[in-house]
Design an enzyme around this catalytic site. Structure first.
Site, short mmCIF file in Angstrom:
data_model
loop_
_atom_site.label_atom_id
_atom_site.label_comp_id
_atom_site.label_asym_id
_atom_site.label_seq_id
_atom_site.Cartn_x
_atom_site.Cartn_y
_atom_site.Cartn_z
N ALA A 143 9.12 -49.95 -44.05
CA ALA A 143 7.49 -49.86 -43.67
C ALA A 143 7.28 -50.25 -42.14
O ALA A 143 7.82 -51.60 -42.14
CB ALA A 143 6.67 -50.35 -44.62
N ASN A 160 6.64 -36.16 -47.03
CA ASN A 160 6.53 -37.14 -45.93
C ASN A 160 7.55 -36.63 -44.79
O ASN A 160 8.67 -37.21 -44.53
CB ASN A 160 7.03 -38.57 -46.52
CG ASN A 160 6.95 -39.49 -45.24
OD1 ASN A 160 6.40 -39.50 -44.13
ND2 ASN A 160 6.98 -40.84 -46.04
N GLU A 182 15.89 -41.94 -50.84
CA GLU A 182 14.94 -41.14 -51.32
C GLU A 182 13.54 -40.92 -50.75
O GLU A 182 13.22 -42.20 -50.31
CB GLU A 182 14.67 -41.36 -52.94
CG GLU A 182 15.82 -41.10 -53.77
CD GLU A 182 16.58 -42.25 -54.23
OE1 GLU A 182 17.39 -42.34 -54.91
OE2 GLU A 182 16.04 -43.29 -53.72
N TYR A 191 14.80 -39.45 -40.40
CA TYR A 191 15.87 -39.77 -41.11
C TYR A 191 16.83 -38.58 -40.69
O TYR A 191 18.24 -38.80 -40.39
CB TYR A 191 15.59 -39.83 -42.66
CG TYR A 191 14.93 -40.69 -43.20
CD1 TYR A 191 14.85 -42.00 -42.66
CD2 TYR A 191 14.14 -40.41 -44.30
CE1 TYR A 191 14.10 -43.00 -43.13
CE2 TYR A 191 13.34 -41.35 -44.68
CZ TYR A 191 13.29 -42.82 -44.27
OH TYR A 191 12.26 -43.60 -44.60
#
Length: 163
Positions: free
Chosen positions: A86, A124, A119, A131
């Site tokens: 985050a 999202n 995961e 990623y």
């Protein structure tokens, strides 16, 4: 504390392991970024697990500490497993998440890891794009992984190149 050049980021970032005194700031970032934030107890439990790491990103290099993000990951055998990453709201879209992921991967490689897994919510899209840009590939789906919202998780894997 490890330091990293800023590149396209506004200034440099330094990384360090989190401690108990950092939990309030981690919780601020967590609550600002997630609909269902982790509890304080869960963060504190991760701090106490030998296999768990929480790295903080500090953007206040040279001018006092300013924590702008964190990553929670496990190193188990030859795998880095990312549980949570985050960025503070004020630091979003500035490369903090990517830098934290790279720092976690680097620590894992030094410990003998050959791959990284995570995961991510199917919805999202920004995280999935990040990623993928870092070399992660979809390896599967965990149906209804986020049960509160009946949302699937995409399982992603990145294999590290041999040194």
């Amino acid at each position: 504390m490890r330091r990293m050049a800023g590149g396209s980021r506004p200034g440099a970032l330094a990384f360090r392991r989190a401690g108990a005194a950092d939990v309030p700031r981690i919780m601020e970032i967590e609550k600002g970024g997630f609909r269902r934030p982790w509890s304080r107890e869960l963060i504190e439990r991760e701090l106490g697990n030998a296999w768990s790491r929480i790295l903080l990103a500090d953007a206040g290099v040279g001018g006092g500490e300013r924590i702008v993000g964190y990553v929670v990951f496990w190193i188990v055998h030859d795998e880095v497993h990312v549980l949570n990453v985050a960025s503070a709201l004020e630091a979003r879209r500035r490369g903090v998440g990517r830098a934290l992921m790279e720092a976690a991967e680097e620590e894992g490689r030094r410990g003998g890891a050959r791959l990284s897994t995570l995961e991510v919510r199917r919805s999202n899209a920004p995280a999935i794009a990040l990623y993928r840009s870092m070399g992660y590939e979809q390896a599967g789906i965990r149906p209804n992984y986020y049960a509160e919202e009946s949302e699937d998780a995409i399982v992603m894997v990145k294999r590290f190149e041999a040194p």
